[in-house]
Design a protein around this motif. Structure first.
Motif, short mmCIF file in Angstrom:
data_model
loop_
_atom_site.label_atom_id
_atom_site.label_comp_id
_atom_site.label_asym_id
_atom_site.label_seq_id
_atom_site.Cartn_x
_atom_site.Cartn_y
_atom_site.Cartn_z
N ARG A 482 0.83 -1.21 0.00
CA ARG A 482 0.00 0.00 0.00
C ARG A 482 0.86 1.25 0.00
O ARG A 482 2.00 1.25 0.50
CB ARG A 482 -0.92 0.01 1.22
CG ARG A 482 -1.80 -1.21 1.36
CD ARG A 482 -2.91 -0.97 2.37
NE ARG A 482 -2.37 -0.71 3.70
CZ ARG A 482 -2.50 -1.54 4.72
NH1 ARG A 482 -3.10 -2.72 4.55
NH2 ARG A 482 -2.03 -1.22 5.91
N ALA A 483 0.30 2.31 -0.54
CA ALA A 483 1.00 3.60 -0.52
C ALA A 483 1.25 4.01 0.92
O ALA A 483 0.37 3.89 1.78
CB ALA A 483 0.16 4.65 -1.24
N GLY A 484 2.45 4.49 1.21
CA GLY A 484 2.83 4.85 2.57
C GLY A 484 3.61 3.77 3.29
O GLY A 484 4.12 4.01 4.38
N ASP A 485 3.71 2.58 2.66
CA ASP A 485 4.52 1.51 3.23
C ASP A 485 5.99 1.70 2.88
O ASP A 485 6.34 2.53 2.02
CB ASP A 485 4.07 0.14 2.70
CG ASP A 485 2.74 -0.30 3.27
OD1 ASP A 485 2.34 0.23 4.32
OD2 ASP A 485 2.09 -1.17 2.65
N LYS A 486 6.82 0.93 3.52
CA LYS A 486 8.24 0.83 3.15
C LYS A 486 8.45 -0.62 2.67
O LYS A 486 8.37 -1.56 3.47
CB LYS A 486 9.14 1.13 4.34
CG LYS A 486 10.63 0.98 4.05
CD LYS A 486 11.19 2.16 3.28
CE LYS A 486 11.38 3.37 4.16
NZ LYS A 486 12.08 4.47 3.44
N ALA A 487 8.65 -0.79 1.36
CA ALA A 487 8.81 -2.12 0.79
C ALA A 487 10.24 -2.62 1.00
O ALA A 487 11.20 -1.84 0.89
CB ALA A 487 8.48 -2.11 -0.70
N LEU A 488 10.37 -3.90 1.29
CA LEU A 488 11.67 -4.53 1.47
C LEU A 488 11.82 -5.64 0.44
O LEU A 488 10.93 -6.48 0.26
CB LEU A 488 11.79 -5.13 2.87
CG LEU A 488 11.72 -4.15 4.05
CD1 LEU A 488 11.77 -4.92 5.37
CD2 LEU A 488 12.85 -3.14 3.99
N LEU A 489 12.97 -5.65 -0.25
CA LEU A 489 13.30 -6.69 -1.22
C LEU A 489 14.71 -7.18 -0.93
O LEU A 489 15.58 -6.40 -0.53
CB LEU A 489 13.26 -6.15 -2.66
CG LEU A 489 11.92 -5.61 -3.17
CD1 LEU A 489 12.13 -4.98 -4.55
CD2 LEU A 489 10.89 -6.71 -3.24
N LEU A 490 14.93 -8.47 -1.12
CA LEU A 490 16.30 -8.96 -1.03
C LEU A 490 17.14 -8.29 -2.11
O LEU A 490 16.64 -7.92 -3.18
CB LEU A 490 16.33 -10.48 -1.20
CG LEU A 490 15.60 -11.29 -0.12
CD1 LEU A 490 15.79 -12.78 -0.39
CD2 LEU A 490 16.10 -10.95 1.28
N ARG A 491 18.41 -8.13 -1.80
CA ARG A 491 19.28 -7.40 -2.72
C ARG A 491 19.77 -8.36 -3.83
O ARG A 491 20.73 -9.11 -3.64
CB ARG A 491 20.47 -6.81 -1.96
CG ARG A 491 21.38 -5.97 -2.85
CD ARG A 491 22.40 -5.21 -2.03
NE ARG A 491 23.25 -4.40 -2.88
CZ ARG A 491 24.08 -3.47 -2.44
NH1 ARG A 491 24.18 -3.23 -1.14
NH2 ARG A 491 24.82 -2.77 -3.29
N PHE A 492 19.09 -8.30 -4.98
CA PHE A 492 19.47 -9.12 -6.13
C PHE A 492 20.45 -8.37 -7.01
O PHE A 492 20.53 -7.13 -6.98
CB PHE A 492 18.22 -9.48 -6.94
CG PHE A 492 17.23 -10.34 -6.19
CD1 PHE A 492 17.40 -11.72 -6.14
CD2 PHE A 492 16.14 -9.78 -5.54
CE1 PHE A 492 16.51 -12.51 -5.45
CE2 PHE A 492 15.24 -10.57 -4.85
CZ PHE A 492 15.42 -11.94 -4.81
N ARG A 493 21.19 -9.11 -7.80
CA ARG A 493 22.12 -8.46 -8.73
C ARG A 493 21.36 -7.66 -9.78
O ARG A 493 21.78 -6.58 -10.19
CB ARG A 493 23.00 -9.52 -9.41
CG ARG A 493 23.99 -10.19 -8.47
CD ARG A 493 24.85 -11.20 -9.19
NE ARG A 493 25.81 -11.84 -8.28
CZ ARG A 493 26.65 -12.79 -8.64
NH1 ARG A 493 26.66 -13.25 -9.91
NH2 ARG A 493 27.48 -13.31 -7.75
N GLN A 494 20.25 -8.21 -10.24
CA GLN A 494 19.43 -7.50 -11.26
C GLN A 494 18.36 -6.67 -10.54
O GLN A 494 17.15 -6.90 -10.71
CB GLN A 494 18.77 -8.50 -12.21
CG GLN A 494 19.74 -9.48 -12.87
CD GLN A 494 19.98 -10.73 -12.02
OE1 GLN A 494 19.40 -10.90 -10.96
NE2 GLN A 494 20.88 -11.59 -12.49
N ARG A 495 18.79 -5.70 -9.72
CA ARG A 495 17.85 -4.97 -8.87
C ARG A 495 16.84 -4.18 -9.69
O ARG A 495 15.66 -4.11 -9.33
CB ARG A 495 18.60 -4.02 -7.93
CG ARG A 495 19.28 -4.72 -6.78
CD ARG A 495 19.42 -3.82 -5.57
NE ARG A 495 20.02 -2.54 -5.85
CZ ARG A 495 21.31 -2.31 -5.99
NH1 ARG A 495 22.16 -3.32 -5.91
NH2 ARG A 495 21.77 -1.09 -6.21
#
Length: 527
Positions: A482-495
């Motif tokens: 949702r808007a206002g969240d802080k999204a977390l993604l694993l750090r991939f090489r093809q970010r």
């Protein structure tokens, strides 16, 4: 002829001798308790300031939860937020949003004391561990007092207490905030007060017992269960003998129980703004924890926990000692009734059994719910040494055997503790990166599991609330982002390609990338 020196009357000598004996006894008791505390500190030395690397694990879960809740309460000035169970939402570090909520699944007197401790010491990781260690030592000291009073044997008390603090379950979790340890702390001192009254018969001792028994209901369900178990024993004992002294303490137990229940109900109602809110929270909590796990599966899990928490060697040794003591008690049954140490063994065992069986879902998923079994096991060790005191050689041999067993248990506990640390998925670098996000404005973290990897499991638990004031959820569909969240993604090489794919999948824009060594954070905005 020189005058014959007259002997002093015995009455003139005895008080001095008694004072010397008393001082010597106090010295040995103090040294014994200091040795027990030193053993506890030695086991966890060097771990007090470690970060909570993985709060999926129960080892650090409650520490992070109640440090966060204490911090929320410390920030608030109202009375309702001073009980260590305040849950608050934030938009950034220290900036509150919405109304506070309160955790009333359990009684919380010790949690309230913990919050007042954090007002002085702060809410760093070490404060929860030091406070928990003090609770653990309080359990050991209370157990020591009980055994000393009931056996009049320093060796029995010392051997039993050393076994207690060496049990892998007790040693590994002694720096963890657990409700079970709160209950054990209240339980041992309630029983110590009971033995104090039955020994002295003083009204002040009865008053102390009544106060502690009432407070036990404000500490935890297990300490309330212990008061109930003691009350049941007192009732049966009084009905058999009609003993005035037992009748007085039974009456005090009933009054304390009623007072404790009323005080707890009032506290729950106050925090939840009325009876309906308090009852709804309790009904939800009790229904979840008592969910009917199939008995065969539940028993297999308990067996695995028993082996891990106490070791198979100890369990067989405890069984052998129990058989030996039962045979000894049977031989002496005609000459003397079971002593209070036996009552302590059976009441604590009853509490453990009720806690594990009545709340099968809770004991199925929580390894440490077997905590109360530490007390009857340690009681067996103390009773075994006490049973040998008629022979000095046998007494020394039995004490040496208990201490040797404690060494074995401590080695097993060290191995278990190393296993806990090894299972942690987080790193200090991950924690350092999270702390850099404290001043960013958002409501919550949303972790998007792009690939199937063990690290995905790390994004659970209260670690994020403790280190950033914001919780984390794992998305299962694009609408979770949702808007206002802080999204977390694993750090991939093809970010760039991964970020674009997640944006398309969620229908949201991911911007303002910040990356640590293993994962990245993005502000979520409407497209």
């Amino acid at each position: 002829m020189a005058k014959k020196r007259s002997k002093r009357p015995a009455a003139e000598v005895r008080p001095t001798e008694e004072r010397k004996t008393g001082r010597g006894r106090i010295l040995w008791i103090s040294l014994s308790l200091a040795a027990v505390l030193g053993l506890e500190i030695w086991f966890c030395l060097g771990s007090f300031r470690l970060p909570f690397l993985d709060t999926r694990l129960h080892y650090s879960y409650d520490n992070a939860v109640f440090l966060f809740q204490s911090r929320c309460g410390d920030r608030s000035g109202d009375l309702r937020s001073q009980f260590g169970v305040t849950k608050q939402s934030y938009s950034r570090w220290g900036e509150k949003t919405g109304e506070a909520r309160y955790y009333t699944d359990h009684p919380f007197l010790v949690k309230a004391l913990f919050q007042q401790f954090t007002r002085i010491a702060g809410t760093e990781e070490w404060t929860s561990r030091v406070f928990s260690l003090a609770v653990s030592f309080g359990i050991a000291a209370g157990f020591f007092v009980i055994v000393m009073r009931l056996t009049a044997s320093l060796l029995s008390a010392f051997a039993g207490t050393v076994v207690l603090v060496s049990l892998p379950l007790f040693a590994v979790y002694q720096t963890c905030i657990k409700f079970e340890t709160d209950g054990m702390l209240a339980g041992v001192w309630v029983f110590a007060a009971l033995t104090g009254f039955l020994e002295s018969g003083k009204r002040s001792s009865l008053r102390a017992y009544g106060i502690l028994a009432a407070l036990a209901f404000l500490v935890h369900w297990t300490s309330a269960l212990l008061v109930g178990a003691v009350g049941l024993w007192l009732l049966v004992s009084w009905l058999r003998r009609r003993d005035l002294e037992r009748g007085r303490v039974l009456g005090a137990t009933i009054v304390a129980g009623i007072a404790g229940i009323v005080l707890l109900a009032l506290a729950f109602s106050y925090l939840q703004h009325g009876w309906s809110g308090a009852l709804a929270e309790l009904a939800r909590s009790f229904s979840v924890r008592s969910a009917p796990v199939p008995l065969p599966e539940w028993w297999e899990r308990q067996r695995a926990y028993l082996a891990a928490n106490f070791t198979s060697v100890l369990l067989w040794a405890a069984l052998a000692v129990a058989v030996f003591l039962a045979a000894l008690a049977f031989r002496r049954a005609r000459s003397s009734p079971p002593g209070l140490l036996a009552v302590f063994f059976f009441t604590t065992l009853a509490v453990a059994a009720v806690w594990l069986i009545a709340f099968r879902q809770g004991s199925f998923i929580h390894k440490y719910w077997q905590y109360w079994l530490c007390l009857p096991i340690a009681t067996l060790a103390a009773a075994f040494v006490s049973s040998l005191k008629r022979s000095r050689l046998a007494l020394l041999a039995g004490t040496a055997g208990c201490l040797a067993l404690s060494v074995y248990l401590l080695l097993a506990a060290k191995e278990s503790y190393a296993g806990v640390l090894k299972e942690q998925l987080g790193t200090p670098e991950d924690i350092a990166f999270l702390k850099t996000l404290r001043d960013d404005s958002f409501q919550r973290f949303v972790f998007v599991p792009v690939a199937d990897t063990p690290l995905n499991q790390w994004f659970q638990g209260p670690l994020f609330e403790y280190y950033t004031d914001r919780p984390v959820v794992t998305s299962s569909s694009g609408s979770d982002v949702r808007a206002g969240d802080k999204a977390l993604l694993l750090r991939f090489r093809q970010r760039e390609s991964v970020t674009a794919a997640v944006s398309n999948w969620s229908g949201k824009t991911l911007a303002n990338e910040k990356c640590g060594l293993r994962f990245c954070a993005y502000d979520v905005a409407a497209p």
